[in-house]
Scaffold this motif. Structure first.
Motif, mmCIF file in Angstrom:
data_model
loop_
_atom_site.group_PDB
_atom_site.id
_atom_site.type_symbol
_atom_site.label_atom_id
_atom_site.label_comp_id
_atom_site.label_asym_id
_atom_site.label_seq_id
_atom_site.Cartn_x
_atom_site.Cartn_y
_atom_site.Cartn_z
ATOM 1 N N ILE A 210 -56.406 -6.034 -45.723
ATOM 2 C CA ILE A 210 -55.547 -6.545 -44.662
ATOM 3 C C ILE A 210 -56.056 -5.943 -43.364
ATOM 4 N N VAL A 211 -56.443 -6.797 -42.434
ATOM 5 C CA VAL A 211 -57.018 -6.355 -41.161
ATOM 6 C C VAL A 211 -56.013 -6.637 -40.045
ATOM 7 N N PHE A 212 -55.659 -5.597 -39.307
ATOM 8 C CA PHE A 212 -54.725 -5.717 -38.194
ATOM 9 C C PHE A 212 -55.484 -5.574 -36.873
ATOM 10 N N LEU A 213 -55.112 -6.394 -35.907
ATOM 11 C CA LEU A 213 -55.502 -6.157 -34.514
ATOM 12 C C LEU A 213 -54.269 -5.613 -33.823
ATOM 13 N N ILE A 214 -54.374 -4.392 -33.305
ATOM 14 C CA ILE A 214 -53.225 -3.710 -32.711
ATOM 15 C C ILE A 214 -53.428 -3.611 -31.204
ATOM 16 N N SER A 215 -52.413 -4.006 -30.460
ATOM 17 C CA SER A 215 -52.431 -3.937 -29.002
ATOM 18 C C SER A 215 -51.499 -2.812 -28.570
ATOM 19 N N LEU A 216 -52.070 -1.772 -27.941
ATOM 20 C CA LEU A 216 -51.319 -0.557 -27.614
ATOM 21 C C LEU A 216 -51.094 -0.425 -26.105
ATOM 22 N N VAL A 217 -50.205 0.491 -25.750
ATOM 23 C CA VAL A 217 -49.890 0.705 -24.324
ATOM 24 C C VAL A 217 -50.885 1.644 -23.669
ATOM 25 N N ASP A 218 -51.624 2.433 -24.468
ATOM 26 C CA ASP A 218 -52.643 3.313 -23.915
ATOM 27 C C ASP A 218 -53.709 3.539 -24.990
ATOM 28 N N SER A 219 -54.705 4.360 -24.669
ATOM 29 C CA SER A 219 -55.832 4.552 -25.583
ATOM 30 C C SER A 219 -55.526 5.511 -26.728
ATOM 31 N N SER A 220 -54.369 6.169 -26.684
ATOM 32 C CA SER A 220 -54.018 7.116 -27.739
ATOM 33 C C SER A 220 -53.706 6.382 -29.040
ATOM 34 N N CYS A 221 -54.013 7.022 -30.156
ATOM 35 C CA CYS A 221 -53.707 6.425 -31.458
ATOM 36 C C CYS A 221 -52.671 7.256 -32.210
ATOM 37 N N LYS A 222 -51.991 8.173 -31.496
ATOM 38 C CA LYS A 222 -51.005 9.029 -32.159
ATOM 39 C C LYS A 222 -49.878 8.223 -32.774
#
Length: 349
Positions: A210-222
């Motif tokens: 299962i491959v997700f494309l995730i759109s985040l608010v900043d470059s952090s992955c925490k």
């Protein structure tokens, strides 16, 4: 199928998905419509034609008709029969037949309806549509992952048509079930659970993952790597996640998907019990793996390293492991000493 249908109808047949991607088109050219030939080359409906269809309310009138709908384009004066294709009860594509070489008759309405049913059956036999039912976002991800789509302008157009807004902080995440693999029901449950935790994401089943494309608010992955709910979900269900570096353009999606594969491969070799493997943690190992495939890694060591190896072998010391721990934990000597099972003062000595 499209060519055979065009031969039976005696007119050109075009099949387009709900994201205005050209799924199929008869091989015979249409010289009177250079715009349609341009669509054949690009694989997508032109913006001008999309606006024309919207202006004439073509799709709304077709839905109201409940059967293949006959219409005349007010701008080109061409006549068409338009009908929808449904997959799993979802409006997935449109079949259009152009009145070009032969005048339509009443039987053409029935023939177009029959073609829609055939196209639906054909699509449902495709593994992609079975695993990702009715998901136009997934179709776009599929084309990006396979490398079929790499034109930035077309990608931007598709995003606009899908009304899909992305931030400049994108990451790819893959989920892998090494023990049991994924089956359709499990895929749906897992994907829906992850979307609840990561609402600004889209997913696809690709190459058994299962491959997700995730759109985040900043470059952090925490938000992903340190979220207790996500970590617990992975561990309880026997899943592992891999996370790519941050990127900003969908044209690079395939590249960052490969980062996930590398992180999963190297990370699992080094520690098979981790729930999340982040590519940035294995960058040096990846570089070393690439170099070692054609060269001896020892050839790239600084001469001083060779001296340390010789000294350690001769004197039964551990200077090289000490240097490695120091460099790995250069800002935290206490952790370096703990990793070496020695006192901090011994490390400094």
């Amino acid at each position: 199928m499209t060519n055979e249908a065009s031969r039976i109808y005696g007119n050109p047949v075009i099949i387009v998905d709900a994201g205005y991607k050209l799924l199929a088109m008869c091989q015979a050219p249409i010289p009177s419509r250079p715009d349609i030939e341009q669509q054949r080359n690009s694989g997508y409906i032109l913006d001008s034609n999309i606006e024309s269809m919207k202006k004439s309310n073509l799709y709304e009138l077709t839905r109201m008709a409940l059967i293949p709908y006959y219409s005349r384009d007010p701008e080109t004066n061409d006549c068409w029969i338009t009908a929808f294709v449904y997959v799993h009860g979802i409006e997935f594509a449109q079949v259009s037949v152009m009145e070009l070489d032969r005048k339509f008759t009443d039987i053409d309405i029935e023939l177009v309806q029959f073609l829609c049913e055939l196209v639906s059956v054909k699509l449902q036999k495709n593994d992609f549509y079975n695993c990702n039912p009715g998901m136009m976002h997934s179709l776009l991800l599929s084309e990006l992952l396979t490398g079929e789509l790499n034109d930035a302008n077309i990608i931007a157009m598709r995003l606009t048509h899908l009304e899909w807004t992305l931030t400049p902080y994108l990451r790819v995440m893959t989920l892998t079930d090494l023990k049991n693999g994924f089956f359709d029901g499990k895929v749906q449950l897992v994907a829906q659970h992850r979307i609840q935790l990561l609402p600004d994401s889209r997913w696809i089943v690709y190459q058994g993952r299962i491959v997700f494309l995730i759109s985040l608010v900043d470059s952090s992955c925490k938000i992903i790597a340190e979220d207790k709910r996500i970590l617990e979900f992975l561990q309880v269900n026997g899943l592992t996640a891999s996370l790519s570096d941050c990127f900003s353009h969908l044209t690079f999606l395939r590249k960052y998907y490969k980062q996930c594969l590398t992180a999963n491969e190297i990370g699992f070799q080094l520690n098979s019990n981790k729930p999340v493997y982040m590519y940035e943690d294995y960058l040096c190992e990846h570089i070393g793996k690439i170099i070692s495939e054609q060269n001896d890694l020892a050839d790239f060591c600084h001469p001083v390293i060779q001296k340390l190896i010789v000294y350690d072998n001769a004197h039964k010391t551990s200077l090289l492991p000490t240097l490695e721990a120091y460099l790995q934990y250069v800002d935290t000597p206490n952790i370096a000493a703990k990793a070496l099972f020695i006192h901090r003062n011994t490390l400094f000595y």
